[in-house]
Design a protein around this motif. Structure first.
Motif, PDB file in Angstrom:
ATOM      1  N   LEU A 154      66.329 -20.947  20.863  1.00 53.62           N
ATOM      2  CA  LEU A 154      67.725 -20.656  21.173  1.00 53.62           C
ATOM      3  C   LEU A 154      68.668 -21.044  20.041  1.00 53.62           C
ATOM      4  O   LEU A 154      69.882 -20.851  20.147  1.00 53.62           O
ATOM      5  CB  LEU A 154      68.132 -21.376  22.461  1.00 53.62           C
ATOM      6  CG  LEU A 154      67.378 -20.952  23.717  1.00 53.62           C
ATOM      7  CD1 LEU A 154      67.843 -21.767  24.915  1.00 53.62           C
ATOM      8  CD2 LEU A 154      67.555 -19.467  23.976  1.00 53.62           C
ATOM      9  N   ARG A 168      70.048 -20.980  32.871  1.00 55.61           N
ATOM     10  CA  ARG A 168      68.950 -20.177  33.410  1.00 55.61           C
ATOM     11  C   ARG A 168      67.922 -19.888  32.323  1.00 55.61           C
ATOM     12  O   ARG A 168      66.722 -20.000  32.537  1.00 55.61           O
ATOM     13  CB  ARG A 168      69.510 -18.873  34.003  1.00 55.61           C
ATOM     14  CG  ARG A 168      68.461 -18.021  34.666  1.00 55.61           C
ATOM     15  CD  ARG A 168      69.034 -16.815  35.412  1.00 55.61           C
ATOM     16  NE  ARG A 168      70.012 -16.067  34.668  1.00 55.61           N
ATOM     17  CZ  ARG A 168      71.293 -15.937  35.022  1.00 55.61           C
ATOM     18  NH1 ARG A 168      71.740 -16.508  36.112  1.00 55.61           N
ATOM     19  NH2 ARG A 168      72.130 -15.240  34.273  1.00 55.61           N
ATOM     20  N   LYS A 169      68.401 -19.537  31.109  1.00 50.01           N
ATOM     21  CA  LYS A 169      67.499 -19.246  29.995  1.00 50.01           C
ATOM     22  C   LYS A 169      66.629 -20.466  29.680  1.00 50.01           C
ATOM     23  O   LYS A 169      65.420 -20.350  29.518  1.00 50.01           O
ATOM     24  CB  LYS A 169      68.338 -18.881  28.762  1.00 50.01           C
ATOM     25  CG  LYS A 169      67.888 -17.642  28.048  1.00 50.01           C
ATOM     26  CD  LYS A 169      68.718 -17.399  26.810  1.00 50.01           C
ATOM     27  CE  LYS A 169      69.899 -16.541  27.137  1.00 50.01           C
ATOM     28  NZ  LYS A 169      70.727 -16.222  25.988  1.00 50.01           N
ATOM     29  N   PRO A 184      74.160 -18.519  32.745  1.00 49.37           N
ATOM     30  CA  PRO A 184      73.184 -17.804  31.912  1.00 49.37           C
ATOM     31  C   PRO A 184      72.408 -18.703  30.949  1.00 49.37           C
ATOM     32  O   PRO A 184      71.192 -18.593  30.846  1.00 49.37           O
ATOM     33  CB  PRO A 184      74.035 -16.792  31.151  1.00 49.37           C
ATOM     34  CG  PRO A 184      75.239 -16.595  31.996  1.00 49.37           C
ATOM     35  CD  PRO A 184      75.471 -17.887  32.707  1.00 49.37           C
ATOM     36  N   HIS A 185      73.085 -19.603  30.263  1.00 47.54           N
ATOM     37  CA  HIS A 185      72.404 -20.452  29.283  1.00 47.54           C
ATOM     38  C   HIS A 185      71.438 -21.417  29.979  1.00 47.54           C
ATOM     39  O   HIS A 185      70.303 -21.592  29.527  1.00 47.54           O
ATOM     40  CB  HIS A 185      73.429 -21.216  28.448  1.00 47.54           C
ATOM     41  CG  HIS A 185      72.821 -21.971  27.317  1.00 47.54           C
ATOM     42  ND1 HIS A 185      72.302 -21.336  26.210  1.00 47.54           N
ATOM     43  CD2 HIS A 185      72.621 -23.293  27.127  1.00 47.54           C
ATOM     44  CE1 HIS A 185      71.818 -22.253  25.385  1.00 47.54           C
ATOM     45  NE2 HIS A 185      72.002 -23.446  25.929  1.00 47.54           N
TER      46      HIS A 185
END
Length: 146
Positions: free
Chosen positions: A144, A124-125, A121-122
């Motif tokens: 972020l 991908r962000k 997830p991180h």
């Protein structure tokens, strides 16, 4: 303590968790330079400890060996993922006609989307902010809170 962990003692697990979490997180962050990834890896180490309860030596040795192995696995996945992404980004199809180009472009976009979806997830962000929203590293870090 090892016997209590093997028997499934939540109290023993909590003691080990509180004693070693900070040390493992610090070590993982030094190796990955990614706070979210380091946290994920450390959580995986403790999840593995909680589920498997297969400690044969010292708790500290088990935890740090498990951490090292998970970091190495993470590096390998990252290298592999980056190779796949680079290959997809540089993939070209011969221009035959507009219909063929359109289909090829859709296939490439779908393949790239699938690979992006496989990222943690991180990561991908960060990827989306960098490649799709065209933000600089500084802007991504600010957004972020890194």
């Amino acid at each position: 303590m090892i016997a209590s962990l093997r028997e499934g003692s939540d109290k023993a697990f909590a003691l080990v968790y509180h004693k070693y979490y900070g040390l493992l997180l610090n070590n993982a962050f030094r190796k990955t330079n990614d706070a979210a990834l380091a946290e994920d890896i450390v959580q995986d180490v403790f999840l593995q400890l909680y589920i498997k309860k297969d400690i044969s030596s010292s708790i500290e040795g088990y935890l740090f060996t498990s951490l090292r192995n998970k970091i190495i696995s993470s590096w390998r996945r990252s290298i592999s993922r980056n190779k796949h992404i680079a290959a997809l980004e540089h993939r070209t199809e011969p221009v035959i006609n507009d219909a063929a180009t359109s289909v090829a472009l859709k296939e490439i976009k779908a393949a790239l989307s699938d690979e992006i979806a496989k990222l943690p997830p991180h990561c991908r962000k960060v990827f989306v902010l960098s490649r799709e929203q065209h933000l600089s590293n500084k802007e991504i870090a600010e957004r972020l809170g890194i």
